[in-house]
Each structure stands twice: as structure tokens, then as C-alpha cells.
Design a protein around this motif. Sequence first.
Motif, PDB file in Angstrom:
ATOM      1  N   ALA A 112       0.841  -1.198   0.000  1.00  0.00           N
ATOM      2  CA  ALA A 112       0.000   0.000   0.000  1.00  0.00           C
ATOM      3  C   ALA A 112       0.877   1.249   0.000  1.00  0.00           C
ATOM      4  O   ALA A 112       1.783   1.388   0.810  1.00  0.00           O
ATOM      5  CB  ALA A 112      -0.916   0.006   1.216  1.00  0.00           C
ATOM      6  N   GLY A 113       0.624   2.126  -0.933  1.00  0.00           N
ATOM      7  CA  GLY A 113       1.392   3.361  -1.040  1.00  0.00           C
ATOM      8  C   GLY A 113       2.624   3.263  -1.919  1.00  0.00           C
ATOM      9  O   GLY A 113       3.245   4.272  -2.239  1.00  0.00           O
ATOM     10  N   SER A 114       2.996   2.065  -2.321  1.00  0.00           N
ATOM     11  CA  SER A 114       4.168   1.917  -3.185  1.00  0.00           C
ATOM     12  C   SER A 114       3.744   2.086  -4.646  1.00  0.00           C
ATOM     13  O   SER A 114       2.565   1.996  -4.976  1.00  0.00           O
ATOM     14  CB  SER A 114       4.806   0.542  -2.986  1.00  0.00           C
ATOM     15  OG  SER A 114       4.040  -0.446  -3.639  1.00  0.00           O
ATOM     16  N   PRO A 115       4.708   2.334  -5.521  1.00  0.00           N
ATOM     17  CA  PRO A 115       4.359   2.483  -6.939  1.00  0.00           C
ATOM     18  C   PRO A 115       3.822   1.199  -7.566  1.00  0.00           C
ATOM     19  O   PRO A 115       3.242   1.230  -8.639  1.00  0.00           O
ATOM     20  CB  PRO A 115       5.676   2.882  -7.610  1.00  0.00           C
ATOM     21  CG  PRO A 115       6.675   3.059  -6.544  1.00  0.00           C
ATOM     22  CD  PRO A 115       6.097   2.599  -5.255  1.00  0.00           C
ATOM     23  N   TYR A 116       3.997   0.064  -6.900  1.00  0.00           N
ATOM     24  CA  TYR A 116       3.549  -1.220  -7.435  1.00  0.00           C
ATOM     25  C   TYR A 116       2.102  -1.532  -7.061  1.00  0.00           C
ATOM     26  O   TYR A 116       1.570  -2.540  -7.459  1.00  0.00           O
ATOM     27  CB  TYR A 116       4.448  -2.356  -6.922  1.00  0.00           C
ATOM     28  CG  TYR A 116       5.896  -2.111  -7.174  1.00  0.00           C
ATOM     29  CD1 TYR A 116       6.417  -2.165  -8.464  1.00  0.00           C
ATOM     30  CD2 TYR A 116       6.755  -1.791  -6.132  1.00  0.00           C
ATOM     31  CE1 TYR A 116       7.747  -1.922  -8.703  1.00  0.00           C
ATOM     32  CE2 TYR A 116       8.097  -1.555  -6.361  1.00  0.00           C
ATOM     33  CZ  TYR A 116       8.588  -1.618  -7.643  1.00  0.00           C
ATOM     34  OH  TYR A 116       9.904  -1.375  -7.881  1.00  0.00           O
ATOM     35  N   SER A 117       1.502  -0.677  -6.257  1.00  0.00           N
ATOM     36  CA  SER A 117       0.178  -0.952  -5.715  1.00  0.00           C
ATOM     37  C   SER A 117      -0.905  -0.194  -6.465  1.00  0.00           C
ATOM     38  O   SER A 117      -0.739   0.963  -6.822  1.00  0.00           O
ATOM     39  CB  SER A 117       0.138  -0.550  -4.240  1.00  0.00           C
ATOM     40  OG  SER A 117      -1.141  -0.745  -3.717  1.00  0.00           O
TER      41      SER A 117
END
Length: 194
Positions: A112-117
Amino acid sequence: MTARQVDRAAARLDSLRNQRRERLAMSAGAAGIAALALIVSNALAISVGVGVAAMLALAMTDTMRRRELLALLALNPGAYIVADVKRYGERLTVLRGRRRLAKALERVVSQAGSPYSYCISGRVNKFRAELETLAATLRMPGARVDPTSVAHCWRLLTRAAESPLYNWRLPADELGFQVQRIQAGIDRPAGATD
């Protein structure tokens, strides 16, 4: 779900299975014809081969439609009188499947909050403790799990348009309600702690 709706759903599942089998059988026969056609004409073999590919694509579509119908029926407790839905629900609730689901939930929380999410990180953070508890409960070997709860959990994770995890148009508190509903269908083993 009424008995009549259950009967229709069961008939639809059977129809999709039979249609897929027929298409696969026709493709196998046509593939044999295509192999023999190579002796006569490359163009004929290619034409029959294109037909085989089309039939295989249609069989794959039948498979996906049947899986989607099973996933939808698994949300309704009244549908478990249908043998295919019951088997599907049993596969959802075995420990291996529950651990896979728990891992998917943990991945949503950790990313959550990462560029992958793709999830809405504010919502995940708001209900982080509940999501982590749900994942831990799913991992417990002695937990008794209602298959509709697991089906709802998978739907929460995989249906972005319907899920408050991904769809900002849905109320944020809907995520909490859905997690509570899923958790209500899981009985933790006696004496279990987090």
C-alpha cells in the motif's frame, strides 16, 4: 437464491462444461484433419488450423465464463447444493487456498502506497489491523471457514470496480464492513491468539 435460480445456474454450469468439451473434441478432430491436409495442400492445412485455433479460443472463453459463474455462485450460501459450487467452495477453504489468500492480503497491506500498488493506500492504512488479523486468521490450520467468506475475500481483492480497496467512488468505510463480514464467516480455533 431461490430453488429455481439454483436449478438455472446448475443447468448453465453444465451447459458451459458440455459446450467446452464439444469444442475441444471438434478441435482435436480438426487438428487431425489439418495434419492430413498437409499432404494435400498447405493452404488447406492452414485454413483448417485457423479453425482449430478459433475453436480452442471459444473453448477457453467457455472455461472463463464457467469460472466466473462459479465465483459468483460461491457468494451465495444457497448455491452450495449444486455439486460444482460445493467442490469450488471446498477448494477455497482448504488450508493451502486460505494461505494463498492470506498471502495476497498481506501483499496488499505491505505494498500500500508503493508504486507497485493499485489499491487506495489511505483505506488500506485505515483498516491495516483488520486486514492483518484477517490474513492471520485465514492462515490458522484449525480455523473453520465458510466458503462464502473466502469467495467474498477473493472478490474484494480481484474485482477492482466492485472493491473499496481500488474504487475510490465507493465509500471508504465499505472496506471495513466487508472485512467484518468476511471475518464473521471464520471461526478461530479455541485458544488461538494473534
